[in-house]
Design an enzyme around this catalytic site. Structure first.
Site, mmCIF file in Angstrom:
data_model
loop_
_atom_site.group_PDB
_atom_site.id
_atom_site.type_symbol
_atom_site.label_atom_id
_atom_site.label_comp_id
_atom_site.label_asym_id
_atom_site.label_seq_id
_atom_site.Cartn_x
_atom_site.Cartn_y
_atom_site.Cartn_z
ATOM 1 N N LYS A 33 30.870 30.599 -11.694
ATOM 2 C CA LYS A 33 32.246 30.820 -11.250
ATOM 3 C C LYS A 33 33.127 31.094 -12.464
ATOM 4 O O LYS A 33 32.770 30.724 -13.588
ATOM 5 C CB LYS A 33 32.770 29.558 -10.549
ATOM 6 C CG LYS A 33 32.151 29.263 -9.204
ATOM 7 C CD LYS A 33 32.750 27.986 -8.622
ATOM 8 C CE LYS A 33 32.094 27.616 -7.300
ATOM 9 N NZ LYS A 33 32.330 28.576 -6.222
ATOM 10 N N ARG A 44 24.554 26.444 1.631
ATOM 11 C CA ARG A 44 23.725 26.793 2.791
ATOM 12 C C ARG A 44 22.261 26.493 2.541
ATOM 13 O O ARG A 44 21.500 26.240 3.468
ATOM 14 C CB ARG A 44 23.962 28.264 3.161
ATOM 15 C CG ARG A 44 23.600 29.232 2.079
ATOM 16 C CD ARG A 44 24.247 30.596 2.274
ATOM 17 N NE ARG A 44 25.660 30.605 1.888
ATOM 18 C CZ ARG A 44 26.462 31.649 2.002
ATOM 19 N NH1 ARG A 44 26.019 32.773 2.526
ATOM 20 N NH2 ARG A 44 27.726 31.577 1.625
HETATM 21 N N1 BES Z 1 31.691 25.441 -2.772
HETATM 22 C C1 BES Z 1 31.903 26.821 -2.629
HETATM 23 C C2 BES Z 1 32.935 27.179 -1.553
HETATM 24 C C3 BES Z 1 34.342 26.679 -1.736
HETATM 25 C C4 BES Z 1 35.335 27.562 -2.105
HETATM 26 C C5 BES Z 1 34.676 25.386 -1.473
HETATM 27 C C6 BES Z 1 36.631 27.125 -2.233
HETATM 28 C C7 BES Z 1 35.981 24.943 -1.614
HETATM 29 C C8 BES Z 1 36.964 25.825 -1.985
HETATM 30 C C9 BES Z 1 30.601 27.508 -2.252
HETATM 31 O O1 BES Z 1 29.447 26.929 -2.744
HETATM 32 C C10 BES Z 1 30.660 28.886 -2.803
HETATM 33 O O2 BES Z 1 30.699 29.015 -3.982
HETATM 34 N N2 BES Z 1 30.663 29.891 -1.932
HETATM 35 C C11 BES Z 1 30.718 31.245 -2.331
HETATM 36 C C12 BES Z 1 29.706 32.023 -1.511
HETATM 37 C C13 BES Z 1 29.500 33.430 -1.964
HETATM 38 C C14 BES Z 1 28.807 33.450 -3.311
HETATM 39 C C15 BES Z 1 28.676 34.144 -0.945
HETATM 40 C C16 BES Z 1 32.125 31.765 -2.074
HETATM 41 O O3 BES Z 1 32.731 31.376 -1.063
HETATM 42 O O4 BES Z 1 32.627 32.506 -2.896
HETATM 43 MN MN MN Z 2 28.962 27.609 -4.665
#
Ligand code: BES
Ligand code: MN
Ligand code: ZN
Length: 504
Positions: free
Chosen positions: A283, A357
């Site tokens: 990230k 997931r």
């Molecule tokens: N933990 C995050 C999602 C999240 C985002 C939680 C904002 C709380 C606040 C999750 O693991 C994630 O990173 N999801 C990605 C998925 C993508 C790579 C398909 C996302 O939502 O960007």
């Molecule tokens: Mn994630």
């Protein structure tokens, strides 16, 4: 694991005669003081009606009026809280009023106060419902996370609240309801603590230790924790893959309440990523610290299990928590990798940041062992869900309308509202892989739904609801009974679902 909440007692009497640091009454918008508020107004020589007549205080929802009655009364302060328009009144207005009052008193440094039950008079609420809501919200509003503030523990705050009820016949029901409200608030604050704890404290091992402590201190609970060797034996290839990028070992927590051989439990599954860096698909640094909240689903499940046990509900319930960090090192899983899950199905990794997931896939497969009557999972799963619904609703995707309706009703009742997103077959296409049974991301369109579509591949053999709490688990803005930080969302929702569950 008792989280310290304020002490609330119930006394029969009249609020205007109470002594102490403060008394709390209320006012509907556009109305004259009535009931207990009128009695206080009378005793205080018309101080409240003067504020209303001047137009300074209208009774708008969560508006407050602080008065000093001087020698006229025993109590040193009168706090009046607005209930808004009577036509728009609800149980949630009562919670917010109680929360607003508690927070105001807390900020004033008041340590003890008496309150009436907002909404049980002109509002028309059942007195026990009002009592539970007032106790629950007052306790939740006073929550503070100050474990790491030097001297934080000694900070002044509201310690004792007395609920004053006139009708002697209501007292036993009010007492019971206050106890329930305090149990639920305590469980919510436990969840908040877990979320607010930084990632260097709240590791998978810490979550497991907390689950064991909940089991030890509660009634009818039994906790079993799988370590990585145990997961390997079972074949939890997805959970283990996510965990490989971290030196903190993963844990798989099984917390059972009221286990009954031959019965079918209600199963809750909570995403327990104690820190989500994104892994190799790292990230950006901005706001990454918030990703300590990525175990909010786990916190909700642990909190709900504690509440269900404290309330001595008669159903059989199971909480499952796959817990891991999502970090990156030489052993971390990578884009392009193909994982074999517990179910035997394979997943091609396109993005290591879509880790929730994966660990849920194994947990949902494991859930089938219990032959559940229903499974509800909670996860801070996708940013896409935040884009779709913002911070005011949890996304709900389901394979069973009846269960979805029950969850929705529990959400309305607790004001932890959920909103449905479709889970049509067409979305499945987006996660089709050329080399494995599916891939772990489906592109930007409908990102919350394609994540759920992957989960649906594993949530088989039972009615299932998936709740995406990415937008509701954490708040940057304080609300009447929710301070900034971890919300503890889901604890009250799941507990309500369990309370309303048809008896086995
Ligand atoms: N933990 C995050 C999602 C999240 C985002 C939680 C904002 C709380 C606040 C999750 O693991 C994630 O990173 N999801 C990605 C998925 C993508 C790579 C398909 C996302 O939502 O960007
Ligand atoms: Mn994630
Ligand atoms: Zn995550």
């Amino acid at each position: 694991m008792a989280v310290r909440v304020i002490d609330i007692t119930v006394q029969q009497g009249e609020i205007q005669k109470r002594s102490g640091e403060a008394i709390v009454v209320n006012l509907f918008e556009g109305m004259r003081p009535g009931g207990a508020t009128a009695a206080v107004d009378g005793a205080a020589g018309g101080l409240i009606s003067a504020a209303v007549d001047s137009g300074d205080f209208t009774g708008k929802r969560n508006q407050t009026l602080l008065l000093y009655p001087g020698k006229e009364m025993e109590a040193s302060r009168i706090l009046v809280v607005g209930l808004g328009r009577k036509e728009e009144f609800s149980l949630e207005v009562t919670r917010q009023a109680a929360g607003t009052a508690a927070r105001k008193l807390q900020n004033l440094g008041v340590r003890q106060a008496s309150t009436i039950l907002h909404g049980s008079g002109a509002g028309g609420l059942d007195v026990a419902d009002a009592a539970e809501a007032v106790a629950e919200a007052s306790a939740m509003a006073c929550y503070r996370f100050d474990d790491y503030k030097t001297g934080g523990k000694n900070k002044k705050g509201l310690r004792r609240l007395t609920v004053v009820e006139r009708d002697r016949r209501s007292i036993p029901a009010v007492r019971r309801a206050v106890r329930c409200g305090l149990h639920i608030a305590g469980a919510t604050c436990l969840a908040r603590d877990l979320i607010n704890q930084p990632g260097n404290t709240a590791t998978p091992t810490y979550l497991a230790r907390t689950a064991r402590r909940i089991a030890r201190e509660g009634e009818g609970l039994r906790c079993q924790v799988l370590d990585e060797a145990g997961m390997k034996r079972l074949g939890m290839g997805a959970l283990l893959a996510v965990s490989r990028g971290s030196v903190e070992p993963a844990r798989f927590i099984v917390l059972e309440y009221n286990r009954k051989a031959g019965h079918n439990p209600l199963v809750f599954v909570g995403k327990g990523v104690t820190f989500d860096s994104g892994g190799i698909s790292i990230k950006s640094g901005v706001g990454m610290d918030d990703m300590k909240c990525d175990m909010s689903g786990a916190a909700a499940v642990l909190g709900a299990m504690q509440a269900i046990s404290s309330l001595k509900l008669s159903l059989y319930a199971v909480g499952l928590v796959p817990a891991t960090e999502n970090l990156l090192d030489g052993k971390a899983y990578k884009p392009g990798d193909i994982l074999e899950t517990l179910s035997g199905k394979t997943i091609e990794i396109l993005n290591t940041d879509a880790e929730g997931r994966l660990i849920l896939a194994d947990a949902l497969t494991y859930a089938a062992r219990f032959k559940p009557v229903a499974v509800v999972d909670l996860a801070t799963l996708t940013g896409a869900c935040v884009t779709a619904l913002g911070h005011h609703a949890t996304g709900m995707m389901s394979t069973d309308d009846e269960l979805a309706n029950s969850v929705r009703a529990a959400g309305e009742r607790t004001a932890e509202r959920v909103w449905p997103l479709p889970l049509w077959d067409e979305y499945r296409e987006q996660i089709r892989s050329d080399v494995a049974d599916m891939k772990n991301t489906g592109g930007r369109p409908g990102g919350a739904i394609t994540a759920a579509a992957l989960l649906a591949e594993f949530a088989q053999g039972y009615p299932w609801v998936h709740l995406d709490i990415a937008g509701t688990a954490w708040t940057k803005k304080a609300r009447p009974y929710v301070p900034k930080g971890g919300v503890g969302v889901g604890v009250r929702l799941l507990t309500q679902l369990a309370r309303d569950w048809r008896k086995p």
